[in-house]
Design a protein around this motif. Structure first.
Motif, PDB file in Angstrom:
ATOM      1  N   LYS A  11       0.818  -1.220   0.000  1.00  0.00           N
ATOM      2  CA  LYS A  11       0.000   0.000   0.000  1.00  0.00           C
ATOM      3  C   LYS A  11       0.854   1.273   0.000  1.00  0.00           C
ATOM      4  O   LYS A  11       0.397   2.310  -0.440  1.00  0.00           O
ATOM      5  N   ASN A  12       2.087   1.174   0.479  1.00  0.00           N
ATOM      6  CA  ASN A  12       2.977   2.349   0.482  1.00  0.00           C
ATOM      7  C   ASN A  12       3.470   2.675  -0.928  1.00  0.00           C
ATOM      8  O   ASN A  12       3.825   3.807  -1.200  1.00  0.00           O
ATOM      9  N   LYS A  13       3.490   1.681  -1.796  1.00  0.00           N
ATOM     10  CA  LYS A  13       3.952   1.889  -3.164  1.00  0.00           C
ATOM     11  C   LYS A  13       2.813   2.106  -4.148  1.00  0.00           C
ATOM     12  O   LYS A  13       2.965   2.819  -5.136  1.00  0.00           O
ATOM     13  N   CYS A  14       1.656   1.486  -3.903  1.00  0.00           N
ATOM     14  CA  CYS A  14       0.547   1.508  -4.846  1.00  0.00           C
ATOM     15  C   CYS A  14       0.124   2.945  -5.167  1.00  0.00           C
ATOM     16  O   CYS A  14      -0.037   3.776  -4.275  1.00  0.00           O
ATOM     17  N   ILE A  15      -0.061   3.205  -6.469  1.00  0.00           N
ATOM     18  CA  ILE A  15      -0.514   4.532  -6.915  1.00  0.00           C
ATOM     19  C   ILE A  15      -1.926   4.480  -7.497  1.00  0.00           C
ATOM     20  O   ILE A  15      -2.415   5.468  -8.031  1.00  0.00           O
ATOM     21  N   GLY A  16      -2.569   3.328  -7.410  1.00  0.00           N
ATOM     22  CA  GLY A  16      -3.944   3.203  -7.876  1.00  0.00           C
ATOM     23  C   GLY A  16      -4.108   3.315  -9.379  1.00  0.00           C
ATOM     24  O   GLY A  16      -5.107   3.829  -9.865  1.00  0.00           O
ATOM     25  N   SER A  17      -3.165   2.789 -10.128  1.00  0.00           N
ATOM     26  CA  SER A  17      -3.219   2.899 -11.588  1.00  0.00           C
ATOM     27  C   SER A  17      -4.313   2.031 -12.199  1.00  0.00           C
ATOM     28  O   SER A  17      -4.694   2.247 -13.346  1.00  0.00           O
ATOM     29  N   THR A  18      -4.789   1.048 -11.504  1.00  0.00           N
ATOM     30  CA  THR A  18      -5.852   0.106 -11.879  1.00  0.00           C
ATOM     31  C   THR A  18      -5.452  -0.899 -12.963  1.00  0.00           C
ATOM     32  O   THR A  18      -6.315  -1.618 -13.458  1.00  0.00           O
ATOM     33  N   THR A  19      -4.192  -0.984 -13.335  1.00  0.00           N
ATOM     34  CA  THR A  19      -3.822  -1.982 -14.336  1.00  0.00           C
ATOM     35  C   THR A  19      -4.049  -3.398 -13.803  1.00  0.00           C
ATOM     36  O   THR A  19      -4.417  -4.282 -14.565  1.00  0.00           O
ATOM     37  N   THR A  37      -6.275  -3.537  -3.658  1.00  0.00           N
ATOM     38  CA  THR A  37      -6.352  -4.513  -2.581  1.00  0.00           C
ATOM     39  C   THR A  37      -6.811  -5.848  -3.157  1.00  0.00           C
ATOM     40  O   THR A  37      -7.511  -5.885  -4.167  1.00  0.00           O
ATOM     41  N   VAL A  38      -6.380  -6.922  -2.530  1.00  0.00           N
ATOM     42  CA  VAL A  38      -6.745  -8.262  -2.979  1.00  0.00           C
ATOM     43  C   VAL A  38      -8.076  -8.629  -2.331  1.00  0.00           C
ATOM     44  O   VAL A  38      -8.218  -8.574  -1.112  1.00  0.00           O
ATOM     45  N   VAL A  39      -9.050  -9.010  -3.175  1.00  0.00           N
ATOM     46  CA  VAL A  39     -10.358  -9.390  -2.644  1.00  0.00           C
ATOM     47  C   VAL A  39     -10.634 -10.882  -2.773  1.00  0.00           C
ATOM     48  O   VAL A  39     -11.427 -11.419  -2.013  1.00  0.00           O
ATOM     49  N   ASN A  40      -9.980 -11.544  -3.742  1.00  0.00           N
ATOM     50  CA  ASN A  40     -10.259 -12.962  -3.945  1.00  0.00           C
ATOM     51  C   ASN A  40      -9.141 -13.587  -4.771  1.00  0.00           C
ATOM     52  O   ASN A  40      -9.135 -13.470  -5.988  1.00  0.00           O
ATOM     53  N   SER A  55       2.040  -6.096 -14.805  1.00  0.00           N
ATOM     54  CA  SER A  55       1.592  -4.837 -15.402  1.00  0.00           C
ATOM     55  C   SER A  55       1.697  -3.650 -14.450  1.00  0.00           C
ATOM     56  O   SER A  55       1.611  -2.505 -14.884  1.00  0.00           O
ATOM     57  N   CYS A  56       1.876  -3.919 -13.173  1.00  0.00           N
ATOM     58  CA  CYS A  56       1.936  -2.830 -12.187  1.00  0.00           C
ATOM     59  C   CYS A  56       3.128  -1.927 -12.496  1.00  0.00           C
ATOM     60  O   CYS A  56       4.279  -2.392 -12.508  1.00  0.00           O
ATOM     61  N   PRO A  57       2.876  -0.638 -12.734  1.00  0.00           N
ATOM     62  CA  PRO A  57       3.965   0.245 -13.149  1.00  0.00           C
ATOM     63  C   PRO A  57       5.023   0.496 -12.076  1.00  0.00           C
ATOM     64  O   PRO A  57       6.132   0.918 -12.409  1.00  0.00           O
ATOM     65  N   ILE A  58       4.708   0.213 -10.833  1.00  0.00           N
ATOM     66  CA  ILE A  58       5.701   0.445  -9.777  1.00  0.00           C
ATOM     67  C   ILE A  58       5.992  -0.822  -8.961  1.00  0.00           C
ATOM     68  O   ILE A  58       6.583  -0.754  -7.888  1.00  0.00           O
ATOM     69  N   ASN A  59       5.583  -1.982  -9.503  1.00  0.00           N
ATOM     70  CA  ASN A  59       5.878  -3.278  -8.878  1.00  0.00           C
ATOM     71  C   ASN A  59       5.417  -3.373  -7.425  1.00  0.00           C
ATOM     72  O   ASN A  59       6.163  -3.812  -6.552  1.00  0.00           O
ATOM     73  N   ALA A  60       4.174  -2.986  -7.198  1.00  0.00           N
ATOM     74  CA  ALA A  60       3.633  -3.018  -5.839  1.00  0.00           C
ATOM     75  C   ALA A  60       3.003  -4.355  -5.481  1.00  0.00           C
ATOM     76  O   ALA A  60       2.614  -4.559  -4.334  1.00  0.00           O
ATOM     77  N   ILE A  61       2.907  -5.270  -6.435  1.00  0.00           N
ATOM     78  CA  ILE A  61       2.248  -6.550  -6.199  1.00  0.00           C
ATOM     79  C   ILE A  61       3.286  -7.655  -6.097  1.00  0.00           C
ATOM     80  O   ILE A  61       4.144  -7.794  -6.963  1.00  0.00           O
ATOM     81  N   THR A  62       3.169  -8.457  -5.036  1.00  0.00           N
ATOM     82  CA  THR A  62       4.062  -9.588  -4.824  1.00  0.00           C
ATOM     83  C   THR A  62       3.229 -10.864  -4.803  1.00  0.00           C
ATOM     84  O   THR A  62       2.178 -10.910  -4.170  1.00  0.00           O
ATOM     85  N   ILE A  63       3.708 -11.879  -5.504  1.00  0.00           N
ATOM     86  CA  ILE A  63       3.055 -13.180  -5.517  1.00  0.00           C
ATOM     87  C   ILE A  63       4.008 -14.183  -4.893  1.00  0.00           C
ATOM     88  O   ILE A  63       5.164 -14.274  -5.281  1.00  0.00           O
TER      89      ILE A  63
END
Length: 67
Positions: A11-19, A37-40, A55-63
Motif C-alpha cells: 500500500k505504500n507503493k501503490c498509486i492506484g493505476s488500476t492496471t 487490494t486483494v479481494v479474492n 503490469s503494475c507500473p511500480i511493482n507493488a504486487i508480490t506473488i
C-alpha cells in the motif's frame, strides 16, 4: 492438488493505476483510499494474476507460491 499462491499489495507503493484490475478484476479492487487490494485470490487463474502483477507500473504486487 495444484500450487496455491498468496498475493500482496504494498500500500505504500501503490498509486492506484488500476492496471491490476484490468488484468484480474475478480482478484483486485480499489479500497477507500484508491489503493489496490486483494479481494479474492481464487477469482482469477494464476496466469491472470501474474499478468496483473507484471503490469503494475511500480511493482507493488508480490506473488508468493506455496509449495
Amino acid at each position: 492438488m495444484g500450487n496455491r499462491i498468496r498475493v500482496y499489495v504494498d500500500k505504500n507503493k501503490c498509486i492506484g493505476s488500476t492496471t491490476c484490475i484490468y488484468y484480474a478484476a475478480q482478484t483486485f479492487t480499489l479500497d477507500s483510499e484508491g489503493k489496490s487490494t486483494v479481494v479474492n485470490v481464487d477469482g482469477n487463474d494464476s496466469n491472470k494474476i501474474q499478468e496483473a502483477a507484471d503490469s503494475c507500473p511500480i511493482n507493488a504486487i508480490t506473488i508468493v507460491k506455496d509449495e
